[in-house]
Design an enzyme around this catalytic site. Sequence first.
Site, PDB file in Angstrom:
ATOM      1  N   ASP A  83       0.675  -1.320   0.182  1.00 40.56           N
ATOM      2  CA  ASP A  83      -0.120   0.002  -0.099  1.00 40.56           C
ATOM      3  C   ASP A  83       0.940   1.240   0.064  1.00 40.56           C
ATOM      4  O   ASP A  83       2.099   1.031   0.396  1.00 40.56           O
ATOM      5  CB  ASP A  83      -0.726  -0.108   1.113  1.00 40.56           C
ATOM      6  CG  ASP A  83      -1.753   1.231   1.457  1.00 40.56           C
ATOM      7  OD1 ASP A  83      -2.330   1.727   0.326  1.00 40.56           O
ATOM      8  OD2 ASP A  83      -1.725   1.759   2.515  1.00 40.56           O
ATOM      9  N   ASP A  85       0.017   5.149   1.177  1.00 40.91           N
ATOM     10  CA  ASP A  85      -0.359   5.899   2.063  1.00 40.91           C
ATOM     11  C   ASP A  85      -0.267   5.451   3.506  1.00 40.91           C
ATOM     12  O   ASP A  85      -1.041   4.448   3.654  1.00 40.91           O
ATOM     13  CB  ASP A  85      -1.834   6.779   2.019  1.00 40.91           C
ATOM     14  CG  ASP A  85      -1.911   7.328   0.408  1.00 40.91           C
ATOM     15  OD1 ASP A  85      -1.186   8.576   0.659  1.00 40.91           O
ATOM     16  OD2 ASP A  85      -2.557   6.937  -0.401  1.00 40.91           O
ATOM     17  N   GLU A  92      -1.262  10.573   4.492  1.00 41.15           N
ATOM     18  CA  GLU A  92      -2.247  10.352   3.600  1.00 41.15           C
ATOM     19  C   GLU A  92      -2.617  11.413   2.424  1.00 41.15           C
ATOM     20  O   GLU A  92      -2.710  12.329   2.857  1.00 41.15           O
ATOM     21  CB  GLU A  92      -3.407  10.209   4.418  1.00 41.15           C
ATOM     22  CG  GLU A  92      -3.464   8.944   5.350  1.00 41.15           C
ATOM     23  CD  GLU A  92      -3.956   7.675   4.573  1.00 41.15           C
ATOM     24  OE1 GLU A  92      -4.285   7.787   3.794  1.00 41.15           O
ATOM     25  OE2 GLU A  92      -3.774   6.496   5.330  1.00 41.15           O
ATOM     26  N   ARG A 128     -14.948  12.180  -0.814  1.00 35.25           N
ATOM     27  CA  ARG A 128     -13.563  12.931  -0.424  1.00 35.25           C
ATOM     28  C   ARG A 128     -13.102  13.831  -1.495  1.00 35.25           C
ATOM     29  O   ARG A 128     -12.653  14.930  -1.659  1.00 35.25           O
ATOM     30  CB  ARG A 128     -12.307  12.402   0.045  1.00 35.25           C
ATOM     31  CG  ARG A 128     -12.706  12.017   1.479  1.00 35.25           C
ATOM     32  CD  ARG A 128     -11.507  11.031   2.138  1.00 35.25           C
ATOM     33  NE  ARG A 128     -11.736   9.509   1.774  1.00 35.25           N
ATOM     34  CZ  ARG A 128     -10.837   8.722   2.013  1.00 35.25           C
ATOM     35  NH1 ARG A 128      -9.935   9.221   2.331  1.00 35.25           N
ATOM     36  NH2 ARG A 128     -11.066   7.600   1.381  1.00 35.25           N
ATOM     37  N   SER A 172      -2.361   1.210  -4.522  1.00 34.91           N
ATOM     38  CA  SER A 172      -3.134   2.276  -3.734  1.00 34.91           C
ATOM     39  C   SER A 172      -4.281   2.679  -3.994  1.00 34.91           C
ATOM     40  O   SER A 172      -4.656   2.862  -5.163  1.00 34.91           O
ATOM     41  CB  SER A 172      -2.059   3.483  -3.884  1.00 34.91           C
ATOM     42  OG  SER A 172      -2.608   4.560  -2.945  1.00 34.91           O
ATOM     43  N   GLY A 173      -5.221   2.947  -2.973  1.00 38.88           N
ATOM     44  CA  GLY A 173      -6.498   3.351  -3.168  1.00 38.88           C
ATOM     45  C   GLY A 173      -6.091   5.127  -3.436  1.00 38.88           C
ATOM     46  O   GLY A 173      -7.328   5.847  -3.417  1.00 38.88           O
ATOM     47  N   LYS A 217      -7.013  -4.676  -4.807  1.00 34.76           N
ATOM     48  CA  LYS A 217      -5.717  -4.816  -4.504  1.00 34.76           C
ATOM     49  C   LYS A 217      -5.485  -6.198  -4.398  1.00 34.76           C
ATOM     50  O   LYS A 217      -4.526  -7.057  -4.823  1.00 34.76           O
ATOM     51  CB  LYS A 217      -5.594  -4.216  -3.141  1.00 34.76           C
ATOM     52  CG  LYS A 217      -5.334  -2.741  -3.092  1.00 34.76           C
ATOM     53  CD  LYS A 217      -5.364  -2.074  -1.728  1.00 34.76           C
ATOM     54  CE  LYS A 217      -4.975  -0.744  -1.766  1.00 34.76           C
ATOM     55  NZ  LYS A 217      -4.523  -0.177  -0.326  1.00 34.76           N
TER      56      LYS A 217
END
Length: 284
Positions: A83, A85, A92, A128, A172-173, A217
């Site tokens: 991952d 962040d 983040e 977000r 990564s998200g 993922k």
Amino acid sequence: MYKLIIQAPEIATQNLKRLAQLCGASEISAVRVGQLAHQAFKLRAAEPGSQAAVAAFCAEAGYDYAFVAHDARLADIGLVVMDMDSTLITIECIDEIADMQGIKEQVAAITARSMRGELDFRQSLTERVALLAGLEESALERVYTERLQLMPGAQTLLKAVSGVGARTLLISGGFTFFTERLQAKLGLSRAIANVLEVVDGRLTGRIVGDIVDAQRKADELARYQAELGLCREQVIALGDGANDLLMLAAAGFGIACHAKPKVKAEAAFALDQTGLDGVLGYFD
């Protein structure tokens, strides 16, 4: 047969002796792999049935622990999946981008709930990102150059796995703006993340294409593992949030790194007291 690995900035000799008693270990020796920035010890012939007692002792002492197959070798690892962040890097990114918009507190609160598994990741990310609409794309460069830092131990880990020929996947998200730069900087094999839509130099508040979520993922890990012809035990996965749990479960070494309580509770391995170089301690 298993070895018990104990890692922390400092480890008292009397505590090692007590741990040896708790797990029935036959021998204690210092871990000697790579240039670790902390102390690490190996307790041979440890009984995995003692894990509850060991976990309680280490929680009180402030130690990381892991029961690992005695013959685990870094040379056998073929893939490391990470991952980004709060795992490969200390921040983040979306929270820091939001700070450029003056809404960090609002976005960070949503991020925290999502990483704890209290919100659906896809929905929370969409919400977000929508709050970032109108922000100049140059703000992303400021976050990268002014705020982004690698997690301690990251370069030591990456150098070691590169040395044994293992491939690396950063998934990564977060956003490709950052993963692509990290891939180039660190020499990572692959990088996958979400694409922020930009029109006329400003963020639109939308993501282009499918969102990289927990299932994606895990799927990408499985796809790369199959492509390389590896077995599960040859794969390391690192993550900190609830959207990493499927990925961690799919790897032979699924390691929760400075993770949220839910993730630490469900992952097979955890690092809290050391940097990412703590991964190397498993393979002495």
